[in-house]
Design a protein around this motif. Structure first.
Motif, PDB file in Angstrom:
ATOM      1  N   ILE A   1      40.090  43.554  50.348  1.00 20.57           N
ATOM      2  CA  ILE A   1      40.941  43.175  49.225  1.00 20.57           C
ATOM      3  C   ILE A   1      41.374  44.440  48.481  1.00 20.57           C
ATOM      4  N   LEU A   2      42.690  44.573  48.259  1.00 17.80           N
ATOM      5  CA  LEU A   2      43.248  45.668  47.480  1.00 17.80           C
ATOM      6  C   LEU A   2      44.144  45.097  46.394  1.00 17.80           C
ATOM      7  N   TYR A   3      44.315  45.841  45.306  1.00 22.66           N
ATOM      8  CA  TYR A   3      45.114  45.390  44.174  1.00 22.66           C
ATOM      9  C   TYR A   3      46.223  46.401  43.881  1.00 22.66           C
ATOM     10  N   HIS A   4      47.340  45.863  43.416  1.00 19.40           N
ATOM     11  CA  HIS A   4      48.459  46.692  42.962  1.00 19.40           C
ATOM     12  C   HIS A   4      48.916  46.119  41.631  1.00 19.40           C
ATOM     13  N   GLY A   5      48.793  46.903  40.577  1.00 20.03           N
ATOM     14  CA  GLY A   5      49.183  46.446  39.248  1.00 20.03           C
ATOM     15  C   GLY A   5      50.533  47.010  38.850  1.00 20.03           C
ATOM     16  N   THR A   6      51.323  46.200  38.170  1.00 20.37           N
ATOM     17  CA  THR A   6      52.638  46.627  37.715  1.00 20.37           C
ATOM     18  C   THR A   6      53.053  45.800  36.505  1.00 20.37           C
ATOM     19  N   THR A   7      54.220  46.084  35.995  1.00 21.10           N
ATOM     20  CA  THR A   7      54.728  45.312  34.868  1.00 21.10           C
ATOM     21  C   THR A   7      55.494  44.090  35.387  1.00 21.10           C
ATOM     22  N   ARG A   8      55.687  43.127  34.520  1.00 18.18           N
ATOM     23  CA  ARG A   8      56.447  41.936  34.899  1.00 18.18           C
ATOM     24  C   ARG A   8      57.848  42.333  35.341  1.00 18.18           C
ATOM     25  N   GLU A   9      58.457  43.235  34.606  1.00 20.76           N
ATOM     26  CA  GLU A   9      59.805  43.690  34.920  1.00 20.76           C
ATOM     27  C   GLU A   9      59.880  44.214  36.358  1.00 20.76           C
TER      28      GLU A   9
ATOM     29  N   SER B   1      43.638  49.012  38.737  1.00 20.18           N
ATOM     30  CA  SER B   1      45.020  48.548  38.884  1.00 20.18           C
ATOM     31  C   SER B   1      45.569  47.998  37.572  1.00 20.18           C
ATOM     32  N   VAL B   2      44.755  47.291  36.823  1.00 19.80           N
ATOM     33  CA  VAL B   2      45.183  46.778  35.516  1.00 19.80           C
ATOM     34  C   VAL B   2      45.440  47.943  34.557  1.00 19.80           C
ATOM     35  N   TYR B   3      44.590  48.949  34.601  1.00 20.43           N
ATOM     36  CA  TYR B   3      44.767  50.117  33.744  1.00 20.43           C
ATOM     37  C   TYR B   3      46.126  50.780  33.988  1.00 20.43           C
ATOM     38  N   PHE B   4      46.465  51.026  35.254  1.00 17.13           N
ATOM     39  CA  PHE B   4      47.729  51.693  35.550  1.00 17.13           C
ATOM     40  C   PHE B   4      48.933  50.796  35.269  1.00 17.13           C
ATOM     41  N   ALA B   5      48.781  49.501  35.467  1.00 16.68           N
ATOM     42  CA  ALA B   5      49.859  48.581  35.098  1.00 16.68           C
ATOM     43  C   ALA B   5      50.106  48.647  33.592  1.00 16.68           C
ATOM     44  N   ASN B   6      49.033  48.710  32.829  1.00 18.98           N
ATOM     45  CA  ASN B   6      49.174  48.803  31.371  1.00 18.98           C
ATOM     46  C   ASN B   6      49.809  50.128  30.962  1.00 18.98           C
TER      47      ASN B   6
ATOM     48  N   LYS C   1      57.729  48.516  28.470  1.00 15.87           N
ATOM     49  CA  LYS C   1      57.677  47.562  27.357  1.00 15.87           C
ATOM     50  C   LYS C   1      57.999  46.138  27.834  1.00 15.87           C
ATOM     51  N   SER C   2      57.394  45.786  28.960  1.00 16.92           N
ATOM     52  CA  SER C   2      57.538  44.459  29.536  1.00 16.92           C
ATOM     53  C   SER C   2      56.694  43.481  28.724  1.00 16.92           C
TER      54      SER C   2
END
Length: 80
Positions: free
Chosen positions: A2-10, A53-58, A65-66
């Motif tokens: 399992i791997l995660y990729h975090g990003t903004t909604r935009e 991943s959550v940290y970098f998405a934030n 500013k999503s």
């Protein structure tokens, strides 16, 4: 695995529309802005740690500013 990729909604809207996580995109972590912590064009960043991943998405959200964050959970067969 399992791997995660975090990003903004935009940015996630582009992933959902294109059905791919692109490797050549506008980077938040450039050498000029981030110094030693920069990311390299041509790579997609994943982590096996959800919090990373959550940290970098934030961090991306501070610039985008999503209105929310999106976390992709990718299950890759271990033999791949």
């Amino acid at each position: 695995m399992i791997l995660y990729h975090g990003t903004t909604r935009e940015r996630s809207l582009g992933i959902f529309n294109d059905k791919i996580i692109k490797k050549n995109v506008n980077r938040h972590y450039t050498k000029e802005k981030s110094g030693r912590g920069y990311s390299t064009q041509g790579y997609i960043y994943f982590s096996n740690e959800i919090t990373f991943s959550v940290y970098f998405a934030n961090c991306c959200n501070l610039e985008d500013k999503s209105d929310s964050l999106v976390l992709f959970k990718i299950d890759i067969p271990i033999e791949d």
